[in-house]
Design an enzyme around this catalytic site. Structure first.
Site, mmCIF file in Angstrom:
data_model
loop_
_atom_site.group_PDB
_atom_site.id
_atom_site.type_symbol
_atom_site.label_atom_id
_atom_site.label_comp_id
_atom_site.label_asym_id
_atom_site.label_seq_id
_atom_site.Cartn_x
_atom_site.Cartn_y
_atom_site.Cartn_z
ATOM 1 N N CYS A 134 27.061 95.170 12.680
ATOM 2 C CA CYS A 134 27.713 94.959 11.392
ATOM 3 C C CYS A 134 29.208 95.250 11.509
ATOM 4 O O CYS A 134 29.600 96.310 11.989
ATOM 5 C CB CYS A 134 27.045 95.882 10.385
ATOM 6 S SG CYS A 134 28.088 96.439 9.076
ATOM 7 N N GLU A 135 30.036 94.313 11.069
ATOM 8 C CA GLU A 135 31.477 94.493 11.225
ATOM 9 C C GLU A 135 32.057 95.454 10.186
ATOM 10 O O GLU A 135 33.206 95.851 10.291
ATOM 11 C CB GLU A 135 32.202 93.143 11.151
ATOM 12 C CG GLU A 135 32.233 92.512 9.793
ATOM 13 C CD GLU A 135 32.912 91.134 9.805
ATOM 14 O OE1 GLU A 135 33.011 90.522 10.888
ATOM 15 O OE2 GLU A 135 33.326 90.675 8.733
ATOM 16 N N HIS A 136 31.254 95.812 9.197
ATOM 17 C CA HIS A 136 31.757 96.741 8.179
ATOM 18 C C HIS A 136 31.522 98.194 8.547
ATOM 19 O O HIS A 136 32.228 99.073 8.074
ATOM 20 C CB HIS A 136 31.085 96.445 6.832
ATOM 21 C CG HIS A 136 31.352 95.065 6.339
ATOM 22 N ND1 HIS A 136 30.382 94.238 5.841
ATOM 23 C CD2 HIS A 136 32.507 94.350 6.317
ATOM 24 C CE1 HIS A 136 30.914 93.080 5.505
ATOM 25 N NE2 HIS A 136 32.197 93.116 5.790
ATOM 26 N N HIS A 137 30.505 98.432 9.351
ATOM 27 C CA HIS A 137 30.176 99.819 9.715
ATOM 28 C C HIS A 137 30.010 100.021 11.216
ATOM 29 O O HIS A 137 29.793 101.138 11.659
ATOM 30 C CB HIS A 137 28.887 100.257 9.011
ATOM 31 C CG HIS A 137 28.939 100.121 7.524
ATOM 32 N ND1 HIS A 137 28.448 99.019 6.852
ATOM 33 C CD2 HIS A 137 29.449 100.948 6.577
ATOM 34 C CE1 HIS A 137 28.653 99.171 5.554
ATOM 35 N NE2 HIS A 137 29.262 100.330 5.358
ATOM 36 N N GLN A 175 25.757 88.881 8.817
ATOM 37 C CA GLN A 175 24.630 88.003 9.149
ATOM 38 C C GLN A 175 24.855 86.566 8.678
ATOM 39 O O GLN A 175 24.458 85.608 9.347
ATOM 40 C CB GLN A 175 23.341 88.580 8.542
ATOM 41 C CG GLN A 175 22.095 87.841 9.009
ATOM 42 C CD GLN A 175 20.825 88.469 8.494
ATOM 43 O OE1 GLN A 175 20.756 89.688 8.332
ATOM 44 N NE2 GLN A 175 19.820 87.660 8.215
ATOM 45 N N HIS A 203 19.429 95.892 8.927
ATOM 46 C CA HIS A 203 20.780 96.410 9.121
ATOM 47 C C HIS A 203 20.733 97.933 9.082
ATOM 48 O O HIS A 203 20.306 98.512 8.084
ATOM 49 C CB HIS A 203 21.700 95.895 8.006
ATOM 50 C CG HIS A 203 21.914 94.413 8.039
ATOM 51 N ND1 HIS A 203 23.163 93.851 8.109
ATOM 52 C CD2 HIS A 203 21.036 93.385 8.032
ATOM 53 C CE1 HIS A 203 23.050 92.526 8.130
ATOM 54 N NE2 HIS A 203 21.765 92.217 8.084
ATOM 55 N N CYS A 205 23.081 99.873 8.736
ATOM 56 C CA CYS A 205 23.971 100.430 7.704
ATOM 57 C C CYS A 205 23.290 100.465 6.342
ATOM 58 O O CYS A 205 23.750 101.146 5.432
ATOM 59 C CB CYS A 205 25.289 99.651 7.632
ATOM 60 S SG CYS A 205 25.096 97.931 7.183
HETATM 61 ZN ZN LIG Z 1 27.230 97.225 7.277
#
Ligand SMILES: [Zn+2]
Length: 244
Positions: A134-137, A175, A203, A205
Site C-alpha cells: 500500500c502506497e499510503h502506509h 489496488q 490490506h 493497513c
Molecule cells: Zn493503506
C-alpha cells in the site's frame, strides 16, 4: 475546492472534508484523508522526472542512512547485534525486492506468439499470487489476481501473465491502480481490448491498524471489450468461482 471522481466526497479548502450535504465527515489533514480512503490519482504510478537518475547502489545508501535515522528516532539501539544490519537490509529490500517494479528496466520482456490453435474462447488464468504494498502506509497487500482474455490472433506464455502481475505489484500501490495497470499492459501486449482483471486482496493497513478489520477483503475489477457484455463477463466469473 476539488471534486473527486468517486462522486461522493468533496475536498474543501482548510483540510476539512464535507459530503454532499455539507456535513463534516472528518477532520483530517489532507494527506491522512487520502491515505485512509485509498483514493487513486491516475493510472500511472506518480514518479518524479528524475526518478532513475540515481543508480540502485546510491539509492540503497541513501535509504539505509534515513532508515537508520528512523530507527534512532524511535529510540532503538543500533549497536545491538540484532538491529545493526536492519537499515541495510531494509534499503536492499526496498530497492531490489519489494519495489523492484518501479524501475522500467525490470519490466519483464513479453514474447507473443501467433494463435495457431485458432483458440477463440476465453482463456482464464486464475489464483495468481499477488504481493503488493500500500502506497499510503507501506504495508503489505496480499491476494490473488484472476485474468481473462480472448485472443484475436496473439497469445502470450501463461507464466508471463504471472510476471506482469508480479512486476506491477512490486511498487507502492493502490489496488485500483494496480488492477488498471495490469489490464492496460495486457491489452497492449495482446493487441486486444477483450481483457478482464479481477483482484481480491487483503490490506494490512486495514487489518493491523486503523479499523483493524481482519476479515474484510477488497475486490477490484477492470473489464474491457467483450467483457463488458454480461454473458462473457458471467462466463469469466463462473470460471473464476469454479474450483478445479
Ligand atoms: Zn493503506
Amino acid at each position: 475546492m476539488t471534486q473527486y471522481t468517486n462522486g461522493l466526497t468533496q475536498l474543501v479548502s482548510g483540510g476539512r472534508f464535507k459530503n454532499g450535504n455539507g456535513s463534516k465527515l472528518h477532520n483530517l489533514k489532507e494527506e491522512e484523508y487520502f491515505g485512509d480512503n485509498h483514493i487513486a490519482s491516475g493510472i500511472e504510478t506518480p514518479l518524479k522526472p528524475d526518478a532513475f537518475v540515481l543508480d540502485d547502489q546510491s539509492k540503497m545508501e541513501i535509504i539505509e542512512h534515513h532508515f537508520e535515522q528512523i530507527m534512532e528516532t524511535l529510540g532503538l539501539d543500533l549497536t545491538d547485534d540484532s538491529l545493526r544490519g536492519t537499515p541495510h537490509r531494509v534499503a536492499k529490500m526496498f530497492v531490489k525486492e519489494i519495489f523492484y517494479g518501479l524501475h522500467p528496466n525490470n519490466k519483464p520482456t513479453i514474447s507473443v506468439f501467433e494463435n495457431k490453435f485458432r483458440y477463440g474462447q476465453i482463456l482464464v488464468e486464475k489464483n495468481i499470487r499477488l504481493n503488493s504494498f500500500c502506497e499510503h502506509h507501506f504495508l503489505p497487500i496480499t491476494g490473488k489476481a484472476h485474468i481473462g482474455y480472448i485472443s484475436t490472433g496473439t497469445v502470450i506464455g501463461l507464466s508471463k501473465i504471472n510476471r506482469l502481475v508480479d512486476y506491477y505489484s512490486h511498487r507502492p500501490q493502490v489496488q485500483e491502480r494496480l488492477t488498471v495497470q495490469i489490464a492496460a499492459e495486457l491489452k497492449q501486449v495482446l493487441k486486444t481490448e477483450d481483457v478482464a482483471v479481477l483482484i481480491e486482496a487483503t490490506h494490512m493497513c486495514v487489518s493491523c491498524r486503523g479499523i483493524r478489520d481482519e476479515s474484510s477483503s477488497t475486490l477490484t475489477t477492470e473489464y474491457s471489450g467483450a467483457f463488458n457484455e454480461d454473458k462473457i463477463r458471467q462466463e469469466f466469473l463462473r470460471y473464476v468461482d469454479h474450483n478445479i
